[in-house]
Design an enzyme around this catalytic site. Structure first.
Site, short mmCIF file in Angstrom:
data_model
loop_
_atom_site.label_atom_id
_atom_site.label_comp_id
_atom_site.label_asym_id
_atom_site.label_seq_id
_atom_site.Cartn_x
_atom_site.Cartn_y
_atom_site.Cartn_z
N HIS A 146 -3.94 -58.56 27.30
CA HIS A 146 -3.98 -57.24 27.93
C HIS A 146 -5.28 -57.04 28.71
O HIS A 146 -5.29 -56.51 29.82
CB HIS A 146 -3.85 -56.15 26.87
N TYR B 99 -0.71 -46.93 27.06
CA TYR B 99 0.00 -46.96 25.78
C TYR B 99 0.87 -45.72 25.57
O TYR B 99 1.92 -45.80 24.93
CB TYR B 99 -0.99 -47.13 24.63
N GLU C 145 -9.38 -54.16 22.81
CA GLU C 145 -9.48 -54.31 24.26
C GLU C 145 -10.73 -53.65 24.81
O GLU C 145 -11.42 -54.22 25.67
CB GLU C 145 -8.22 -53.75 24.92
N ARG D 29 -1.23 -64.15 37.02
CA ARG D 29 -0.99 -65.25 36.10
C ARG D 29 -2.32 -65.69 35.49
O ARG D 29 -3.38 -65.49 36.08
CB ARG D 29 -0.33 -66.45 36.80
N VAL E 231 -0.36 -70.17 23.86
CA VAL E 231 0.90 -70.25 24.58
C VAL E 231 0.66 -69.79 26.01
O VAL E 231 0.07 -68.74 26.24
CB VAL E 231 1.99 -69.37 23.93
N PHE E 232 1.09 -70.59 26.99
CA PHE E 232 1.05 -70.14 28.39
C PHE E 232 2.29 -69.28 28.63
O PHE E 232 3.41 -69.78 28.65
CB PHE E 232 1.02 -71.34 29.34
#
Length: 396
Positions: free
Chosen positions: A88, A98, A140, A206, A386-387
């Protein structure tokens, strides 16, 4: 911690919510993007949305969080929360978003479950949501503060200083700050987000691992062109390969990611497949620079040596360490010293106290993790990245 009243309600309704969570998240995204189309255009990964991957990841995280609150009251699943929070933060998510998610998620819950959503049920699951949301917001905002930036203000212009074709499908981009300011610090294994404006005006984002150590003067990412299987090719990877050249400018985030090399003298195992080697290169370079003396085991799987991005660096960095070995497996074209087929750790010695780091497709990581556990490596000492959406919990 869930209140006693809410815990009882969540426990009673978790089977029904869990059975319907896929339908709930699918409807949630439909409602969210209908009300806020810019989120799909400029924040969410459109490829993952089309494939249904983000829906699966969201469903898995909600179910896992609720189950954790019931099974281990008084604690939080900090590993899961940290992974989500880093992603995030790399996207610039802020506190106010949120509330938007809450509104559309609970509309979807009410619509899918109907009369089963009594005021008591809604109140209990509302408590679950805000426990998770507030935990993520706290992490965050701490991550933003560590980079001394305002919440969500993660983007900065970087210039492409060099472009190197590593393989037919992998290209490395060397980056320098466009304003000449100092580069931000990062930890071995972390990634940055790259925001790219596509021909239709969408600004898709990305994540790509930084391939060098924090001590290196070079900041670089290696991008693998994603070829769609039964669907479109990767939007951003295809655009970067086709259009971004030396001298061009990219919008790049501050570095984030929770798969980071722990500073310790422990033995290390680095297992990767495909483009999952990129964070491992950063870790290897850091280990070499800091004079790591404990055993290091490098494991990599790929289609062929020609497809193995940064293969020479992968091996050369391993050779710089005093007690390190590398084993490469290829589906075809294995050269002398390499192995053919799937990764098999049967003949690999894993030192006691090894910290293992995994990155690659989910089936690969599941298999390697199982082999490591069979060798006596504690699950707590196996870390993964994990990508894309984290489907580990969703497919468990």
């Amino acid at each position: 911690m869930l209140s006693e009243k809410s815990a009882a309600t969540v426990r009673a309704t978790l089977p029904a919510v869990g059975a319907a969570i896929g339908d709930i998240t699918e409807l949630f995204y439909e409602k969210l993007f209908a009300a806020h189309p810019a989120l799909l255009r400029d924040l969410f990964n459109r490829g993952n949305q089309n494939a249904g991957l983000q829906k699966q990841a969201l469903a898995g995280s909600i179910a896992a969080f609720a189950a954790h609150l019931l099974e281990q009251p008084g604690t939080r699943p900090d590993v899961m929360l940290g992974r989500i929070a880093h992603k995030h933060a790399s996207l610039g998510v802020t506190r106010d978003q949120y509330a938007v998610v809450h509104r559309h998620l609970f509309e979807a819950i009410a619509e899918i479950l109907g009369e089963a959503v009594t005021p008591e049920v809604a109140e209990a699951w509302d408590e679950v949501y805000w426990l998770m949301a507030n935990a993520l917001i706290t992490i965050e905002e701490r991550l933003y503060a560590e980079h001394r930036i305002l919440a969500g203000d993660v983007w900065r212009e970087w210039t492409v200083a060099a472009r190197i074709e590593e393989t037919a499908d992998c290209t490395t981009f060397h980056l320098v700050p466009a304003d000449g300011a100092p580069v931000p610090a990062f930890k071995p294994g972390q990634y940055v987000s790259v925001r790219t404006e596509l021909p239709d005006g969408a600004r898709q984002i990305r994540q790509y691992s930084l391939i060098h150590s924090p001590g290196s003067p070079v900041r670089a990412i290696t991008v693998k062109r994603v070829h769609g299987t039964g669907g479109p090719d990767g939007e951003v990877s295809a655009h970067l390969h086709a259009h971004v050249r030396t001298g061009d400018t990219l919008h790049v985030s501050a570095p984030y990611g929770d798969l980071v090399l722990r500073d310790s003298a422990a033995p290390v195992l680095l297992a990767s497949a495909g483009i999952g080697c990129t964070p491992m290169l950063s870790m290897l370079e850091h280990l070499a620079e800091t004079g790591h003396r404990a055993p290091v085991t490098v494991v990599h799987a790929d289609r062929s040596p020609a497809d193995h991005a940064l293969r020479a660096d992968h091996r050369a960095l391993t050779l710089k360490l005093p007690d390190a070995s590398a084993r490469f497996w290829y589906e075809s074209g294995a050269e002398a010293g390499d192995e053919t087929g799937l990764v098999d750790l049967t003949g690999t010695s894993v030192a006691p106290g090894t910290q293992a780091y995994l990155c690659g497709p989910l089936p690969f990581m599941r298999e390697v993790r199982a082999q490591l556990i069979a060798k006596g490596v504690p699950a707590a000492d196996i870390h993964y990245e994990v990508f894309g959406p984290d489907l580990w919990l969703a497919t468990a």
